[in-house]
Scaffold this motif. Structure first.
Motif, PDB file in Angstrom:
ATOM      1  N   HIS A   1     102.356  48.603  81.987  1.00  0.00           N
ATOM      2  CA  HIS A   1     102.251  48.830  84.176  1.00  0.00           C
ATOM      3  C   HIS A   1     103.982  48.693  84.727  1.00  0.00           C
ATOM      4  O   HIS A   1     104.483  48.610  84.469  1.00  0.00           O
ATOM      5  CB  HIS A   1     101.331  47.939  84.808  1.00  0.00           C
ATOM      6  CG  HIS A   1     101.052  47.742  85.723  1.00  0.00           C
ATOM      7  ND1 HIS A   1      99.705  48.223  85.913  1.00  0.00           N
ATOM      8  CD2 HIS A   1     101.409  47.306  86.576  1.00  0.00           C
ATOM      9  CE1 HIS A   1      99.529  48.424  87.353  1.00  0.00           C
ATOM     10  NE2 HIS A   1     100.973  47.866  88.084  1.00  0.00           N
TER      11      HIS A   1
ATOM     12  N   ASP B   1     105.437  49.012  88.114  1.00  0.00           N
ATOM     13  CA  ASP B   1     105.792  49.069  89.402  1.00  0.00           C
ATOM     14  C   ASP B   1     106.873  49.834  90.656  1.00  0.00           C
ATOM     15  O   ASP B   1     107.262  49.297  90.453  1.00  0.00           O
ATOM     16  CB  ASP B   1     105.084  47.982  90.255  1.00  0.00           C
ATOM     17  CG  ASP B   1     104.074  47.102  89.321  1.00  0.00           C
ATOM     18  OD1 ASP B   1     103.128  47.673  89.680  1.00  0.00           O
ATOM     19  OD2 ASP B   1     104.398  46.067  88.604  1.00  0.00           O
TER      20      ASP B   1
ATOM     21  N   MET C   1     108.438  51.461  93.478  1.00  0.00           N
ATOM     22  CA  MET C   1     108.358  50.989  95.164  1.00  0.00           C
ATOM     23  C   MET C   1     109.249  51.913  96.219  1.00  0.00           C
ATOM     24  O   MET C   1     110.040  51.974  95.402  1.00  0.00           O
ATOM     25  CB  MET C   1     108.418  49.116  95.218  1.00  0.00           C
ATOM     26  CG  MET C   1     107.671  48.443  94.629  1.00  0.00           C
ATOM     27  SD  MET C   1     107.994  46.720  94.427  1.00  0.00           S
ATOM     28  CE  MET C   1     106.721  45.943  93.474  1.00  0.00           C
TER      29      MET C   1
ATOM     30  N   MET D   1     103.797  52.429  94.554  1.00  0.00           N
ATOM     31  CA  MET D   1     103.394  51.776  96.234  1.00  0.00           C
ATOM     32  C   MET D   1     104.252  51.736  96.947  1.00  0.00           C
ATOM     33  O   MET D   1     105.763  51.801  96.929  1.00  0.00           O
ATOM     34  CB  MET D   1     104.036  50.260  96.130  1.00  0.00           C
ATOM     35  CG  MET D   1     102.904  49.347  95.048  1.00  0.00           C
ATOM     36  SD  MET D   1     103.628  47.690  94.563  1.00  0.00           S
ATOM     37  CE  MET D   1     103.651  48.221  92.346  1.00  0.00           C
TER      38      MET D   1
ATOM     39  N   MET E   1      94.296  44.752  93.867  1.00  0.00           N
ATOM     40  CA  MET E   1      94.890  44.445  94.089  1.00  0.00           C
ATOM     41  C   MET E   1      94.496  42.658  94.696  1.00  0.00           C
ATOM     42  O   MET E   1      93.872  42.454  95.509  1.00  0.00           O
ATOM     43  CB  MET E   1      95.605  44.954  95.202  1.00  0.00           C
ATOM     44  CG  MET E   1      96.307  45.990  94.906  1.00  0.00           C
ATOM     45  SD  MET E   1      97.179  45.664  93.777  1.00  0.00           S
ATOM     46  CE  MET E   1      98.394  45.069  93.634  1.00  0.00           C
TER      47      MET E   1
ATOM     48  N   GLY F   1     104.060  44.217  96.451  1.00  0.00           N
ATOM     49  CA  GLY F   1     105.479  44.024  96.029  1.00  0.00           C
ATOM     50  C   GLY F   1     106.230  42.816  95.778  1.00  0.00           C
ATOM     51  O   GLY F   1     107.053  43.228  95.563  1.00  0.00           O
TER      52      GLY F   1
ATOM     53  N   GLY G   1     104.498  37.135  90.660  1.00  0.00           N
ATOM     54  CA  GLY G   1     104.511  35.592  90.424  1.00  0.00           C
ATOM     55  C   GLY G   1     103.826  34.869  91.981  1.00  0.00           C
ATOM     56  O   GLY G   1     103.895  34.007  91.955  1.00  0.00           O
ATOM     57  N   GLN G   2     102.546  35.960  92.394  1.00  0.00           N
ATOM     58  CA  GLN G   2     102.121  35.351  93.885  1.00  0.00           C
ATOM     59  C   GLN G   2     100.803  34.791  92.942  1.00  0.00           C
ATOM     60  O   GLN G   2     100.187  35.184  91.983  1.00  0.00           O
ATOM     61  CB  GLN G   2     101.635  36.442  94.705  1.00  0.00           C
ATOM     62  CG  GLN G   2     103.434  37.232  95.684  1.00  0.00           C
ATOM     63  CD  GLN G   2     103.045  37.940  96.357  1.00  0.00           C
ATOM     64  OE1 GLN G   2     102.365  37.477  97.995  1.00  0.00           O
ATOM     65  NE2 GLN G   2     102.328  39.664  95.649  1.00  0.00           N
TER      66      GLN G   2
ATOM     67  N   ASP H   1      95.063  43.390  89.694  1.00  0.00           N
ATOM     68  CA  ASP H   1      95.813  43.389  88.906  1.00  0.00           C
ATOM     69  C   ASP H   1      96.922  42.469  90.190  1.00  0.00           C
ATOM     70  O   ASP H   1      96.324  42.370  92.125  1.00  0.00           O
ATOM     71  CB  ASP H   1      96.897  44.834  90.207  1.00  0.00           C
ATOM     72  CG  ASP H   1      98.674  44.970  89.692  1.00  0.00           C
ATOM     73  OD1 ASP H   1      99.284  43.510  89.455  1.00  0.00           O
ATOM     74  OD2 ASP H   1      99.291  46.328  90.178  1.00  0.00           O
ATOM     75  N   GLY H   2      97.457  41.525  89.800  1.00  0.00           N
ATOM     76  CA  GLY H   2      98.149  39.720  90.702  1.00  0.00           C
ATOM     77  C   GLY H   2      97.728  38.550  90.134  1.00  0.00           C
ATOM     78  O   GLY H   2      96.517  39.017  90.106  1.00  0.00           O
TER      79      GLY H   2
ATOM     80  N   VAL I   1      97.140  37.157  87.845  1.00  0.00           N
ATOM     81  CA  VAL I   1      96.235  36.858  86.392  1.00  0.00           C
ATOM     82  C   VAL I   1      96.862  36.335  85.132  1.00  0.00           C
ATOM     83  O   VAL I   1      98.195  36.654  85.056  1.00  0.00           O
ATOM     84  CB  VAL I   1      95.635  38.217  86.331  1.00  0.00           C
ATOM     85  CG1 VAL I   1      95.290  38.346  84.531  1.00  0.00           C
ATOM     86  CG2 VAL I   1      94.946  39.445  87.445  1.00  0.00           C
TER      87      VAL I   1
ATOM     88  N   SER J   1     104.583  37.775  85.799  1.00  0.00           N
ATOM     89  CA  SER J   1     104.417  36.364  85.727  1.00  0.00           C
ATOM     90  C   SER J   1     104.189  35.385  84.521  1.00  0.00           C
ATOM     91  O   SER J   1     104.731  34.594  83.219  1.00  0.00           O
ATOM     92  CB  SER J   1     104.927  35.860  86.781  1.00  0.00           C
ATOM     93  OG  SER J   1     103.725  35.388  87.574  1.00  0.00           O
TER      94      SER J   1
END
Ligand code: DX5
Ligand code: ZN
Length: 220
Positions: free
Chosen positions: A32, A34, A36, A67, A136, A141, A144-145, A174-175, A177, A197
């Protein structure tokens, strides 16, 4: 079969070769990427030169997530050989159907990403042109969230919308997981998960990927 796409955003960019090797060895289905612009999202990662170099070296198909506000202008340069899918954001692209068809014109899958606050119904009119919907589960952006739990309901609604309309797009998530929530994400109806992450920010990335793969395979 549940699929895993490994996001390099969380990798150490000084050791990209090693990070890609871990994804390959751990049985990832895609890499994947990313991309930006620092405008649509407040961060800048990497762009065409990095994607192009990686595409020549890895045996994994690329799953590119743009993005950027001017996503249309990047599609052609990012449609590198070995790319499985290019995804643009519903919120960033003005003529979504046109962009999705443009992506398909390169013989690759077209994807549309939905920010956490964007309704699944907003893409109802482009379902004929889309091969993958990227839910999402963080605000885009950064890696690690934390996973936003309302994404689970969105996955269920998209799966229902797919049934109602007789379409066949894949649902990717995405995000945030990780090994703790991946089963719930697949059980909600996801076909693919993006993992960053949870692999690259731990001591043993390969073991982490293999663990997530094992849990994914055991989900319904
Ligand atoms: C966030 C990116 C994600 C991110 C995922 O904007 O789209 O692909 O790298 O990373 P984790 O798994 O750490 O949330
Ligand atoms: Zn992404």
């Amino acid at each position: 079969m549940p699929k895993i796409t490994v996001s390099l955003l969380a990798a150490d960019f000084f050791c990209l070769e090693r990070s890609v090797a871990i994804a390959e060895e751990g049985g990832a289905d895609f890499l994947h990427m990313d991309v930006m612009d620092g405008v649509f999202v407040p961060n800048i990662s990497f762009g065409v030169p990095v994607v192009s170099s990686l595409s020549k070296k890895t045996k994994l198909p690329l799953d590119t997530h743009i993005m950027a506000v001017a996503a249309d202008r990047q599609v052609e340069s990012l449609a590198a050989p070995g790319t499985d899918c290019i995804t643009v954001h519903q919120e960033a692209v003005r003529h979504l159907e046109r962009t999705l068809s443009f992506i398909r014109s390169f013989g690759i899958k077209s994807g549309v990403a939905l920010n956490p606050a964007t309704r699944p119904e907003s893409i109802e009119y482009v379902l004929d042109s889309v091969d993958r919907v990227l839910v999402m589960s963080v605000n885009p952006g950064y890696s690690g969230q934390r996973f936003i739990p309302s994404a689970l309901e969105k996955i269920r609604r998209l799966a229902a919308l797919r049934d109602q309309t007789g379409s066949s797009f894949e649902i990717s998530v995405d995000g945030g997981v990780d090994a703790q929530n991946v089963r719930e994400v697949f059980d909600a109806g996801a076909d693919i998960v993006v993992v960053g992450s949870a692999i690259y920010s731990v001591k043993d990335p390969l073991a982490a990927l293999l663990k997530i793969r094992e849990i994914a395979n055991a989900s319904t």
